[in-house]
Design a protein around this motif. Structure first.
Motif, PDB file in Angstrom:
ATOM      1  N   PRO A 180      -8.946  93.202 -48.371  1.00  0.00           N
ATOM      2  CA  PRO A 180     -10.310  93.178 -47.823  1.00  0.00           C
ATOM      3  C   PRO A 180     -10.514  91.987 -46.889  1.00  0.00           C
ATOM      4  O   PRO A 180     -10.037  90.883 -47.134  1.00  0.00           O
ATOM      5  N   ILE A 181     -11.225  92.232 -45.805  1.00  0.00           N
ATOM      6  CA  ILE A 181     -11.581  91.174 -44.864  1.00  0.00           C
ATOM      7  C   ILE A 181     -13.038  91.363 -44.465  1.00  0.00           C
ATOM      8  O   ILE A 181     -13.457  92.462 -44.104  1.00  0.00           O
ATOM      9  N   GLY A 182     -13.834  90.319 -44.588  1.00  0.00           N
ATOM     10  CA  GLY A 182     -15.229  90.398 -44.192  1.00  0.00           C
ATOM     11  C   GLY A 182     -16.108  91.048 -45.244  1.00  0.00           C
ATOM     12  O   GLY A 182     -15.713  91.209 -46.403  1.00  0.00           O
ATOM     13  N   PRO A 183     -17.310  91.454 -44.857  1.00  0.00           N
ATOM     14  CA  PRO A 183     -18.261  92.032 -45.816  1.00  0.00           C
ATOM     15  C   PRO A 183     -17.714  93.304 -46.431  1.00  0.00           C
ATOM     16  O   PRO A 183     -17.069  94.101 -45.768  1.00  0.00           O
ATOM     17  N   ARG A 184     -17.987  93.479 -47.732  1.00  0.00           N
ATOM     18  CA  ARG A 184     -17.440  94.643 -48.432  1.00  0.00           C
ATOM     19  C   ARG A 184     -18.327  95.870 -48.336  1.00  0.00           C
ATOM     20  O   ARG A 184     -17.907  96.965 -48.704  1.00  0.00           O
ATOM     21  N   ARG A 185     -19.562  95.690 -47.930  1.00  0.00           N
ATOM     22  CA  ARG A 185     -20.403  96.853 -47.636  1.00  0.00           C
ATOM     23  C   ARG A 185     -21.042  96.635 -46.270  1.00  0.00           C
ATOM     24  O   ARG A 185     -21.486  95.532 -45.940  1.00  0.00           O
ATOM     25  N   GLN A 186     -21.083  97.681 -45.480  1.00  0.00           N
ATOM     26  CA  GLN A 186     -21.767  97.656 -44.201  1.00  0.00           C
ATOM     27  C   GLN A 186     -22.602  98.923 -44.080  1.00  0.00           C
ATOM     28  O   GLN A 186     -22.435  99.855 -44.876  1.00  0.00           O
ATOM     29  N   PHE A 193     -21.138 102.095 -46.113  1.00  0.00           N
ATOM     30  CA  PHE A 193     -19.704 102.381 -46.195  1.00  0.00           C
ATOM     31  C   PHE A 193     -18.953 101.083 -46.482  1.00  0.00           C
ATOM     32  O   PHE A 193     -19.490  99.981 -46.321  1.00  0.00           O
ATOM     33  N   SER A 194     -17.723 101.211 -46.928  1.00  0.00           N
ATOM     34  CA  SER A 194     -16.935 100.042 -47.278  1.00  0.00           C
ATOM     35  C   SER A 194     -16.505  99.275 -46.036  1.00  0.00           C
ATOM     36  O   SER A 194     -16.309  99.843 -44.968  1.00  0.00           O
ATOM     37  N   GLY A 195     -16.378  97.966 -46.195  1.00  0.00           N
ATOM     38  CA  GLY A 195     -16.003  97.097 -45.089  1.00  0.00           C
ATOM     39  C   GLY A 195     -14.545  97.246 -44.701  1.00  0.00           C
ATOM     40  O   GLY A 195     -13.785  98.001 -45.313  1.00  0.00           O
ATOM     41  N   PRO A 196     -14.118  96.503 -43.684  1.00  0.00           N
ATOM     42  CA  PRO A 196     -12.760  96.673 -43.150  1.00  0.00           C
ATOM     43  C   PRO A 196     -11.695  96.018 -44.022  1.00  0.00           C
ATOM     44  O   PRO A 196     -11.994  95.218 -44.924  1.00  0.00           O
TER      45      PRO A 196
END
Length: 323
Positions: free
Chosen positions: A159-165, A269-272
């Motif tokens: 995971p990188i960055g926010p986990r939800r967007q 949705f899930s983050g990148p």
């Protein structure tokens, strides 16, 4: 062979993997002409053509394909041997090459990259931001960033960055005053909408979700662009409704030049994820970057809990309606 031959072999491998002199040159930070000269020099020394070149493509010949097949593991071993020196350093050195979507380069990567480089001053970070889905390893990158539906099955994902967007919809107050406020995604079919088109030429449908129902629409409008700044500016000017990443609209929403539309339909949705090939000897800069991301996750530096890669509601057409 002489030392120069190793550099020429490396140049050939880079061009053969990327199937492009320009593509290989962009990744390596050199000129296409220098790679072309290196390949010509190697071909002259071996007495055989290694690459077929046309104005539109570069492909290995049979001899070139055989050489690349045998050469790739050997060059990997050389790189691993040189990189082993990094294990005795306090901080790694070298170049980390990443391929990321433009939205990630804009919204996710800046604070992460700046903090990582401040900690590891010996690392040079090279980032290519593009929205075409390529084989990042074949193109010479160490790793890529993608969203879950684009992850390769044989890759390791971190995971990188926010986990939800979220995808958000918004419009200028002046536009809504003239045309009214849509209450349902289908209402957008009667509104002017500002669309985004990817370099491939694809303009994806807009997706909205509420209580498990997913609605996809393909609205029309006065602007179709591939530049987010232009799209947001058009929306702020009152030309239509825009739908994109919530974080991209946040400054305009804060200023009040845009206001939320149908917030109860915004899809989450899930983050990148950073993804890379699972191998025993990662390059030291990549190994340090992975460790840095995992440390951020443990410290809660990025919002939300980790999310496993997986296809979301938008990937299930049986729960959606397309318009």
């Amino acid at each position: 062979m002489a030392d120069a031959d190793l550099a020429d072999l490396d140049a050939f491998a880079a061009v053969a993997r990327a199937r492009s002199f320009r593509g290989a040159a962009a990744v390596r930070g050199v000129s296409p002409s220098s790679l072309s000269e290196a390949v010509r020099r190697l071909e002259a020394r071996l007495g055989v053509r290694l690459l077929n070149r046309t104005t539109r493509s570069v492909t290995p010949t049979e001899a070139g394909a055989r050489l690349l097949e045998r050469l790739a593991p050997a060059l990997g071993e050389v790189a691993a041997a040189l990189d082993a020196i990094n294990s005795v350093r306090d901080s790694p050195t070298g170049t980390l090459r990443l391929n990321v979507p433009t939205i990630v380069a804009r919204l996710v990567l800046p604070p992460i990259a700046c903090a990582f480089l401040a900690r590891h001053p010996g690392v040079t970070l090279e980032v290519v931001a593009e929205d075409s889905f390529i084989d990042v390893l074949a193109a010479g990158f160490d790793a890529g960033v993608r969203y879950d539906e684009r992850l390769e099955q044989d890759m390791i994902a971190v995971p990188i960055g926010p986990r939800r967007q979220r995808y958000a919809a918004a419009a200028a107050p002046s536009y809504l005053a003239r045309h009214g406020t849509p209450a349902h995604p289908r209402d957008l079919l009667a509104h002017a909408c500002i669309r985004h088109r990817f370099p491939s030429g694809v303009a994806l449908p807009w997706e909205f979700e509420r209580d498990g129902e997913v609605v996809r629409i393909s609205p029309k409008g006065p602007l179709v662009a591939s530049n987010l700044d232009l799209e947001v500016a058009a929306a702020e000017a009152g030309l239509g409704v825009i739908a994109t990443f919530e974080a991209a609209l946040a400054p305009a929403l804060t200023r009040g030049t845009l206001v939320p539309v149908m917030a109860d339909w915004w899809q989450s949705f899930s983050g990148p994820f950073l993804y890379y090939a699972g191998r025993d000897h990662l390059p030291a800069p990549l190994r340090a970057f992975v460790a840095f991301l995992r440390e951020r996750a443990r410290s809660g530096a990025d919002e939300g809990p980790p999310v496993r890669p997986g296809r979301g509601a938008a990937a299930h057409p049986e729960s959606s309606s397309d318009l």
